[in-house]
Design an enzyme around this catalytic site. Structure first.
Site, PDB file in Angstrom:
ATOM      1  N   GLY A 144       0.787  -1.234   0.000  1.00 19.35           N
ATOM      2  CA  GLY A 144       0.000   0.000   0.000  1.00 19.35           C
ATOM      3  C   GLY A 144       0.814   1.276   0.000  1.00 19.35           C
ATOM      4  O   GLY A 144       0.284   2.350   0.292  1.00 19.35           O
ATOM      5  N   GLU A 167       5.160  -6.099   1.792  1.00 23.81           N
ATOM      6  CA  GLU A 167       4.794  -6.714   0.500  1.00 23.81           C
ATOM      7  C   GLU A 167       4.132  -5.697  -0.426  1.00 23.81           C
ATOM      8  O   GLU A 167       2.948  -5.811  -0.729  1.00 23.81           O
ATOM      9  CB  GLU A 167       3.910  -7.950   0.714  1.00 23.81           C
ATOM     10  CG  GLU A 167       2.717  -7.701   1.607  1.00 23.81           C
ATOM     11  CD  GLU A 167       1.842  -8.928   1.834  1.00 23.81           C
ATOM     12  OE1 GLU A 167       2.346 -10.062   1.736  1.00 23.81           O
ATOM     13  OE2 GLU A 167       0.642  -8.732   2.119  1.00 23.81           O
ATOM     14  N   GLY A 210       3.159  -3.803  -3.924  1.00 25.68           N
ATOM     15  CA  GLY A 210       2.932  -4.180  -5.309  1.00 25.68           C
ATOM     16  C   GLY A 210       3.114  -2.953  -6.193  1.00 25.68           C
ATOM     17  O   GLY A 210       4.132  -2.774  -6.858  1.00 25.68           O
ATOM     18  N   CYS A 230     -17.148   2.428 -27.218  1.00 29.42           N
ATOM     19  CA  CYS A 230     -18.395   3.181 -27.361  1.00 29.42           C
ATOM     20  C   CYS A 230     -19.032   3.374 -25.994  1.00 29.42           C
ATOM     21  O   CYS A 230     -20.126   2.852 -25.726  1.00 29.42           O
ATOM     22  CB  CYS A 230     -19.333   2.440 -28.297  1.00 29.42           C
ATOM     23  SG  CYS A 230     -18.612   2.214 -29.909  1.00 29.42           S
ATOM     24  N   TYR A 241      -1.405  -2.734 -11.919  1.00 25.02           N
ATOM     25  CA  TYR A 241      -2.877  -2.632 -11.967  1.00 25.02           C
ATOM     26  C   TYR A 241      -3.300  -1.939 -13.268  1.00 25.02           C
ATOM     27  O   TYR A 241      -4.086  -1.002 -13.251  1.00 25.02           O
ATOM     28  CB  TYR A 241      -3.413  -1.876 -10.754  1.00 25.02           C
ATOM     29  CG  TYR A 241      -2.994  -2.481  -9.434  1.00 25.02           C
ATOM     30  CD1 TYR A 241      -3.608  -3.636  -8.960  1.00 25.02           C
ATOM     31  CD2 TYR A 241      -1.984  -1.907  -8.676  1.00 25.02           C
ATOM     32  CE1 TYR A 241      -3.221  -4.200  -7.758  1.00 25.02           C
ATOM     33  CE2 TYR A 241      -1.589  -2.470  -7.468  1.00 25.02           C
ATOM     34  CZ  TYR A 241      -2.207  -3.611  -7.008  1.00 25.02           C
ATOM     35  OH  TYR A 241      -1.826  -4.169  -5.820  1.00 25.02           O
TER      36      TYR A 241
HETATM   37  C1  LIG Z   1      -2.942  -5.861  -2.946  1.00 22.41           C
HETATM   38  C2  LIG Z   1      -2.192  -6.295  -1.758  1.00 22.41           C
HETATM   39  C3  LIG Z   1      -0.868  -5.877  -1.560  1.00 22.41           C
HETATM   40  C4  LIG Z   1      -0.192  -4.881  -2.455  1.00 22.41           C
HETATM   41  O1  LIG Z   1      -0.791  -3.633  -2.383  1.00 22.41           O
HETATM   42  P1  LIG Z   1      -0.157  -2.379  -3.176  1.00 22.41           P
HETATM   43  O2  LIG Z   1      -1.107  -1.278  -2.919  1.00 22.41           O
HETATM   44  O3  LIG Z   1      -0.082  -2.787  -4.597  1.00 22.41           O
HETATM   45  O4  LIG Z   1       1.207  -2.138  -2.602  1.00 22.41           O
HETATM   46  C5  LIG Z   1      -0.189  -6.386  -0.483  1.00 22.41           C
HETATM   47  N1  LIG Z   1      -0.788  -7.255   0.378  1.00 22.41           N
HETATM   48  C6  LIG Z   1      -2.054  -7.672   0.213  1.00 22.41           C
HETATM   49  C7  LIG Z   1      -2.652  -8.614   1.174  1.00 22.41           C
HETATM   50  C8  LIG Z   1      -2.802  -7.195  -0.847  1.00 22.41           C
HETATM   51  O5  LIG Z   1      -4.072  -7.586  -0.992  1.00 22.41           O
END
Ligand SMILES: *Cc1c(COP(=O)(O)O)cnc(C)c1O
Length: 395
Positions: free
Chosen positions: A231, A267, A269, A345, A374
């Protein structure tokens, strides 16, 4: 945009567009800078759902400790793309078949989301004769405004994710039951919010660590682990304004020094892969409609859904093309602002609204930035049956 990406976009034939161009060299550089900013003992997992392309997963392999997956599909895919890399399996609603496959694949960590899931995992682990290592995904109450103004909150409030404190207590009690001996509790996992800057991330991290340390007092776990989730903020309005990994790493070092018994893990993303991707295409037409300019681009938000889901203007670079193959006048924007749309459209097919793009003409190229997370993988590709984009990974 690096020259290698620009040259590819500029030299592609029109029918070779749209194309996703991933700057793998930039990704490696960014990921290794993130790794270097973190204390060496903090583990870095990549949340595969942000972008699971095998080339992306492989490019991250050196910088990351492992990968977080959120489905049986991601699990099998990651195992194949980066063989031998540690995998943590999270996500609500894991099916019996997914859990059985994850056990058979030797998944390193299960992030358990409910009491029922814990029981199911224990039963399947028993049946398969395969022990499983568990983190409880916790959803503690987060007070004091730590999550105020956050883009999307997965925790600290009612959500389908994770365990409320009383459910955590129930899981801890179950885990002491000899019938659940196939499960080993390794610690807790939390992923409470997305879009947090470094200070807010650290504030949330401190709360999670305090909560987890409290649990480990009454329920001792050898070498306990705390996964703090992802996040980390990505600012689409200002691509240069990046998450402050240096400050975040320094804050994590402080937390780690206060709690030397804990293994900390994150973690992310989006903040790892968003910047490495470009969605490049050409302007098919420029139109004036009731006082506003519209550029219609080859492709659309069925390829790059990010601006629609987030309600933002996708940042972009313009690459002018001087040749115009037709004998009639070239459609061009006036001097003001223009809305960039795709071929679908539907009025929702908008990449960016009323943005400055003076003189934009049909035939010019547009490369949307920050399309590495994403983006393609969350898009509704089949809608309207346009051709798929091409994919390039430049090193
Ligand atoms: C989606 C998710 C992430 C990654 O979130 P980002 O906003 O992409 O960094 C990490 N852990 C869990 C459990 C998630 O669902």
């Amino acid at each position: 945009m690096r020259p290698s990406v620009r040259d590819l976009v500029a030299s592609a034939a029109p029918d070779e567009l749209p194309a996703y161009v991933y700057d793998v060299a930039a990704l490696r550089e960014h990921a290794s800078a993130v790794r270097a900013a973190l204390p060496p003992a903090v583990e870095l997992y990549y949340a595969a759902k942000a972008n699971p392309a095998p080339e992306i997963l492989a490019a991250l392999r050196e910088a990351v400790t492992g990968y977080e997956v959120a489905s049986g599909g991601e699990l099998a895919h990651v195992r194949e793309a980066v063989p031998g890399a540690p995998v943590a399996f999270g996500g609500p609603g894991k099916t019996t078949a997914e859990i059985a496959a994850a056990l058979a694949a030797g998944t390193e960590r299960f992030h358990v989301e409910s009491v029922h899931e814990l029981r199911l995992l224990a039963a399947l682990a028993d049946r398969a004769g395969r022990p499983a290592d568990v983190l409880l995904r916790v959803n503690p109450a987060v007070d004091g405004g730590a999550l105020d103004g956050v883009a999307l909150a997965m925790g600290g409030r009612p959500t389908p994710f994770g365990l409320d404190p009383d459910a955590v207590t129930a899981c801890l009690r179950l885990l002491r039951d000899p019938q659940l001996r196939s499960l080993t509790l390794r610690g807790v996992h939390a992923h409470l919010a997305s879009g947090l800057n470094a200070d807010a991330q650290l504030a949330v991290a401190r709360r999670i660590v305090t909560y987890a340390a409290g649990l480990f007092v009454t329920h001792p776990v050898p070498h306990p682990e705390v996964n703090l989730g992802g996040g980390m903020a990505v600012d689409y309005a200002d691509p240069e304004h990046r998450f402050d990994w240096t400050a975040f790493g320094a804050g994590l070092a402080e937390i780690a020094a206060e709690r030397p018994e804990l293994t900390l893990r994150i973690e992310p993303g989006r903040a790892l892969t968003a910047y490495c991707g470009w969605y490049a295409t050409e302007v098919l037409d420029v139109k004036h409609s009731h006082g506003e300019d519209f550029a219609v681009l080859r492709g659309g938000t069925h390829h790059l859904r990010t601006p629609v889901t987030r309600g933002h203007d996708q940042p972009f670079a313009l690459l002018p093309v001087e040749t115009w193959p037709h004998p009639w006048p070239r459609p061009a924007a006036g001097g003001g602002r223009i809305t960039l749309v795709g071929q679908l459209c539907t009025p929702k097919d908008v990449f960016a609204r009323r943005v400055p793009a003076t003189g934009l003409r049909a035939g010019d190229r547009v490369a949307f930035a920050m399309a590495g997370a994403y983006a393609w993988n969350i898009s509704h590709h089949e809608f309207l049956m346009h051709p798929r984009p091409r994919f390039h990974y430049v090193g």
